[in-house]
Design an enzyme around this catalytic site. Structure first.
Site, PDB file in Angstrom:
ATOM      1  CG  ASN A 205      35.829  44.540  42.791  1.00 12.03           C
ATOM      2  OD1 ASN A 205      36.877  44.915  42.264  1.00 12.03           O
ATOM      3  ND2 ASN A 205      35.062  43.617  42.255  1.00 12.03           N
ATOM      4  CD  GLU A 286      37.687  42.727  36.441  1.00 12.83           C
ATOM      5  OE1 GLU A 286      37.220  42.617  37.580  1.00 12.83           O
ATOM      6  OE2 GLU A 286      37.575  41.853  35.563  1.00 12.83           O
ATOM      7  CG  ASP A 366      37.891  36.227  35.149  1.00 17.02           C
ATOM      8  OD1 ASP A 366      38.214  35.756  36.248  1.00 17.02           O
ATOM      9  OD2 ASP A 366      37.038  37.123  35.012  1.00 17.02           O
ATOM     10  CD  GLU A 388      42.118  34.882  42.790  1.00 18.36           C
ATOM     11  OE1 GLU A 388      43.016  35.671  43.152  1.00 18.36           O
ATOM     12  OE2 GLU A 388      41.047  35.259  42.290  1.00 18.36           O
ATOM     13  CD  GLU A 394      32.861  35.466  37.640  1.00 15.01           C
ATOM     14  OE1 GLU A 394      33.752  35.342  38.494  1.00 15.01           O
ATOM     15  OE2 GLU A 394      32.777  36.443  36.880  1.00 15.01           O
TER      16      GLU A 394
HETATM   17  C1  GCU Z   1      35.960  38.490  37.449  1.00 18.06           C
HETATM   18  C2  GCU Z   1      34.621  38.697  38.079  1.00 18.06           C
HETATM   19  C3  GCU Z   1      34.565  39.962  38.882  1.00 18.06           C
HETATM   20  C4  GCU Z   1      35.715  39.983  39.873  1.00 18.06           C
HETATM   21  C5  GCU Z   1      37.025  39.769  39.149  1.00 18.06           C
HETATM   22  C6  GCU Z   1      38.201  39.616  40.087  1.00 18.06           C
HETATM   23  O1  GCU Z   1      36.197  39.417  36.430  1.00 18.06           O
HETATM   24  O2  GCU Z   1      33.645  38.724  37.102  1.00 18.06           O
HETATM   25  O3  GCU Z   1      33.342  40.007  39.543  1.00 18.06           O
HETATM   26  O4  GCU Z   1      35.737  41.162  40.570  1.00 18.06           O
HETATM   27  O5  GCU Z   1      36.971  38.604  38.401  1.00 18.06           O
HETATM   28  O6  GCU Z   1      38.670  38.508  40.242  1.00 18.06           O
HETATM   29  O7  GCU Z   1      38.670  40.602  40.633  1.00 18.06           O
END
Ligand code: GCU
Length: 826
Positions: A205, A286, A366, A388, A394
């Protein structure tokens, strides 16, 4: 006395005991076949010098010419340099890029790399053998399974880390690159020793300010610091940077001005980092913008970046397959987030330029506690792929729980996708072997922070170590890897090695048991911090991590016949296995099928009874971790002993929170009782709300299953203490007294536990300081925790009292007290 704070990870080079040391002859010199200080060969020579000194107590000089060799010496360099200097390479098998030859037979030690990086890997291999007291003569070539062996760091420019559980960034602070990059250099050393050759330094992000001139200058410093360790850097890009940073009206990847803008930025990046590994792209995911925002294809975007990179060398676009709609409508039975990657990418296989690789999360959703492999791995033939993984935990206890994930990763790597009816193990696909790819391999989200432990839990480092080793050799055995790691990290003592290996190997199965089993996913709170239990949070929202649990049935129907069709995304032989409820393995049953709670598993148990039993079994295993660990007192240093002991005790307590929340939730949902009558029946518990309260009030907890009996108590004011009292009616004897309380953000309450006015224990609600993860602000499954005072003499009629002193918004919350006879966990 060496300070054992974890900073050196598995590269401590602890002194071997004298009786082992003296068996090893000293070397006369280290001959480095390269003398530039920035060269990995020079790094290797320095590392050898340091390691020999620390491990064996041998002081050895570095020289630079082969002819100077007085036997027995260590020669380190590239094959090419060795043969140019007159060395014979006739007997050395062929080496792949980054591979090495290590021979300790005969007079000299030869450490010869296919390239400079390979030489450094060979030096680490040799040192890690010595550090384990392994002096056996060897001569072999070692080659990587895949050329791409990278890590991703989700570090933000402000110094925070997304899903980071070990303090702030080692790269960024306040919108800039840190002045002091010494931790980045130490990280590079660790990564190099496990043969990682690339690091993407900023969050997927991404923030466009990374591309500002001062930050490009900073990136140059990071790259310069890592290069001597054979590590190249890459960066994540924010798709809308042309608009946000460049002031253009659009970021449309086919707009000539946008194409030009990225070319120009790329030229600037390469001026600072000429050996960039490339760009990592998270787009249309997202809430991130991407080509679909501009009615372009994913390939249009990937190729635009690829063409900007192309003139500069071998840089790649790592285009993430994590593209999905997070506003999916659950009322539509056939909607399925797990289908997204194949739907978006399958028709684009022929469309990507040759310097694009698609980066695919190991499972379709995920990083859950268990998933089948992503079906997309079976769809790309022409387009190369990177798988990946996620070293940071997490969904796996966020480094407050010890969970060794190599066994999970092996279930994916060893899976045979049977593409075209032929053997297609995931590890052979990602190595490039199956489809003849030249650049493919591995990426993992790691998210180290500046805590000396790197990941926040000393035991979590075995995940990073094992990840690196698996990228080199996916056949490596999880138990052997953790044994090696333990010897290097904690020493050679057999009890230490056996204990840590046992806890590690039991940890993922236990976590799966008490978090989410039968393929239902990690039943954590997916809306909030992804840590503690909240099974209800999976459904009723657009994120698509659904369980579809109702009063009668549970699981996603992913069949072609009646469900989302996801099983049909796998090649026919695998699809047939998952389509059929009889052949779907129990551990993935609820991933692929929606079944009544009374459905019988292959074990003969019903689904609901399996849930209950597994949660009890998982939590019971976690209870053994602190006791197993206790055997190591005095066998390892106190600092690391205490650090891990504290966390294992926390994990044992939190596993009970998990067990009770998940079981309670499904008992309520299904109205089916536990055959063993454990769920909701706690003979050794005294609910706080049932105690005599003074200065405390009863509150309902949300979600309800995260409090025993659905309720807890908090002090009536933010300043005055509260008292909860009860008279014990148990037979006199020795008990462990456990207090379940909540420790959330907003204050550090103090608690004192009394028996007949005598203090049994005192503690502070300061887990936010002690455990490095994102705590919640509420009474819930994240903040619910337990403290235990073992071996207390309790008499019938004794008065037990807890005094809670609130602090800020944390009002000394208590859930219940357990009076546990020896051997009982309730
Ligand atoms: C998950 C995670 C996010 C992250 C995303 C990703 O959803 O909770 O924080 O940005 O994966 O891999 O891009």
């Amino acid at each position: 006395m060496v300070v054992e704070n974890g900073l050196d990870g598995w590269l401590r080079y602890a002194a071997l005991p004298d009786e082992i040391r003296h068996k090893h002859r000293p070397y006369s010199s280290i001959v480095a076949l390269e003398n530039a200080e920035t060269s990995p060969v020079y790094t290797a020579a320095k590392e050898l010098q340091d390691g020999l000194d620390r491990i064996l107590g041998h002081k050895v000089d570095i020289t630079f010419t082969l002819s100077n060799t007085a036997n027995p010496a260590i020669v380190v360099g590239t094959l090419h340099a060795f043969s140019t200097a007159g060395g014979s390479i006739d007997k050395i098998p062929e080496l792949k890029e980054d591979g090495f030859w290590l021979s300790t037979k005969g007079d000299a030690v030869q450490i010869l790399g296919q390239n400079e990086r390979g030489a450094l890997y060979g030096a680490f291999e040799f040192l890690m053998m010595l550090a384990q007291g392994n002096f056996s003569p060897v001569a072999y070539a070692s080659n990587p399974s895949a050329p791409i062996r990278w890590v991703n760091e989700w570090d933000n420019m402000d110094g925070s880390i997304e899903r980071g559980y070990a303090g702030p960034s080692i790269f960024f602070h306040n919108g800039k690159i840190l002045d002091d990059l010494s931790r980045a250099a130490q990280y590079a050393r660790l990564l190099s020793s496990i043969r990682i050759n690339g690091v993407v330094v900023n969050n997927v992000n991404a923030n466009p300010i990374l591309l500002k001139p001062a930050n490009l200058q900073g990136l140059r410093r990071i790259a310069d610091i890592m290069r001597p360790w054979g590590i190249r850097i890459g960066i994540s890009l924010y798709f809308d940077s042309p608009r946000d940073l460049g002031g253009l009206p659009t970021s449309d990847p086919l707009d000539p001005a946008v194409v030009e803008w990225w070319k120009d930025i790329t030229d600037q990046v390469y001026r600072h980092v000429p050996d960039l590994i490339g760009y990592l792209i998270k787009a249309n995911s997202e809430g991130q913008p991407g080509p679909l925002t501009y009615n372009r294809t994913l390939a249009d975007a990937a190729n635009m970046f690829a063409r900007a990179l192309k003139p500069h060398g071998d840089g790649l676009v790592m285009y993430r397959a994590f593209v999905y709609n997070h506003h999916l409508d659950e009322s539509e039975w056939k909607n399925d987030r797990a289908n997204a990657a194949v739907e978006y990418f399958k028709d684009l296989d022929a469309e990507f330029d040759d310097n694009v690789v698609v980066q695919i999360k190991f499972g379709p959703i995920d990083f859950q506690v268990r998933e089948p492999p992503s079906p997309l791995l079976a769809h790309l033939r022409k387009t190369k792929a990177v798988i990946e993984f996620q070293v940071c935990q997490e969904y796996m206890g966020q480094q407050s729980h010890a969970v060794y994930m190599a066994p999970l990763w092996k279930t994916i790597l060893d899976f045979d996708l049977r593409v075209d009816g032929k053997s297609s193990l995931v590890r052979d696909i990602v190595s490039g072997e199956r489809f003849g790819w030249t650049r493919s391999g591995y990426a993992s989200v790691v998210n180290v922070g500046n805590d000396p432990t790197w990941l926040g839990h000393h035991l979590a480092m075995s995940n990073l170590y094992a990840y690196g080793r698996l990228t080199w050799d996916p056949l490596a055995d999880p138990a052997t890897m953790v044994e090696d790691w333990t010897r290097l990290t904690f020493g050679l003592d057999k009890t230490v090695v056996d204990t840590i290996t046992k806890i590690s190997m039991e940890s993922w199965p236990a976590y799966e048991n008490y978090s989410g089993n039968l393929g239902i996913q990690t039943l954590c709170d997916i809306i909030y911090t992804h840590f503690g239990p909240s099974p209800g949070s999976q459904d009723g929202n657009g994120w698509g991590q659904w369980t579809r649990a109702n009063a009668h049935a549970i699981g996603m129907d992913r069949t072609v016949a009646t469900g989302t069709g996801n099983s049909g995304q796998y090649p026919p032989e695998v699809a047939a296995v998952f389509e059929n409820i009889e052949t779907t393995p129990d551990e993935l049953l609820l991933w692929f099928h929606h079944v009544p709670y009374t459905h019988r598993l292959k074990s003969g148990k019903t689904v609901i009874q399996h849930f209950y039993d597994a949660h009890y079994a998982g939590a019971a295993t976690a209870q053994t971790f602190p006791t197993q660990w206790a055997a190591l007192k005095g066998l390892i240093d106190d600092d690391r002993y205490n650090h891990v002991a504290f966390r294992l005790a926390y994990q044992a307590g939190h596993s009970i929170v998990w067990r009770d929340a998940v079981n309670g939730f499904y008992k309520t949902k299904s109205s089916i009782a536990d055959e063993a009558n454990r769920v909701g029946n706690h003979p050794w518990r005294i609910e706080a709300e049932d105690m005599e309260l003074d200065g405390y009030q009863v509150v309902a907890v949300t979600p309800v299953e995260t409090a025993s009996g659905g309720k807890a108590i908090i002090t009536t004011s933010q300043s005055h203490p509260g008292i909860a009292k009860t008279t014990l009616k148990y037979p006199s004897g020795t008990y462990d007294i456990a207090v379940n309380y909540y420790d959330h953000l907003g204050g550090r309450s103090k608690f004192e536990l009394f028996l007949n006015n005598q203090t049994i224990g005192r503690w502070t609600g300061d887990l936010e300081d002690k455990l490095g993860h994102d705590f919640s602000k509420l009474l819930d499954g994240h903040s619910a925790t337990r403290i235990t005072f073992p071996g207390v003499q309790v008499g019938k009629g004794d008065v037990l009292k807890v005094v809670g002193q609130p602090d800020g918004t944390e009002r000394a919350p208590i859930d219940y007290v357990s009076i546990l006879p020896q051997g009982i966990v309730d």
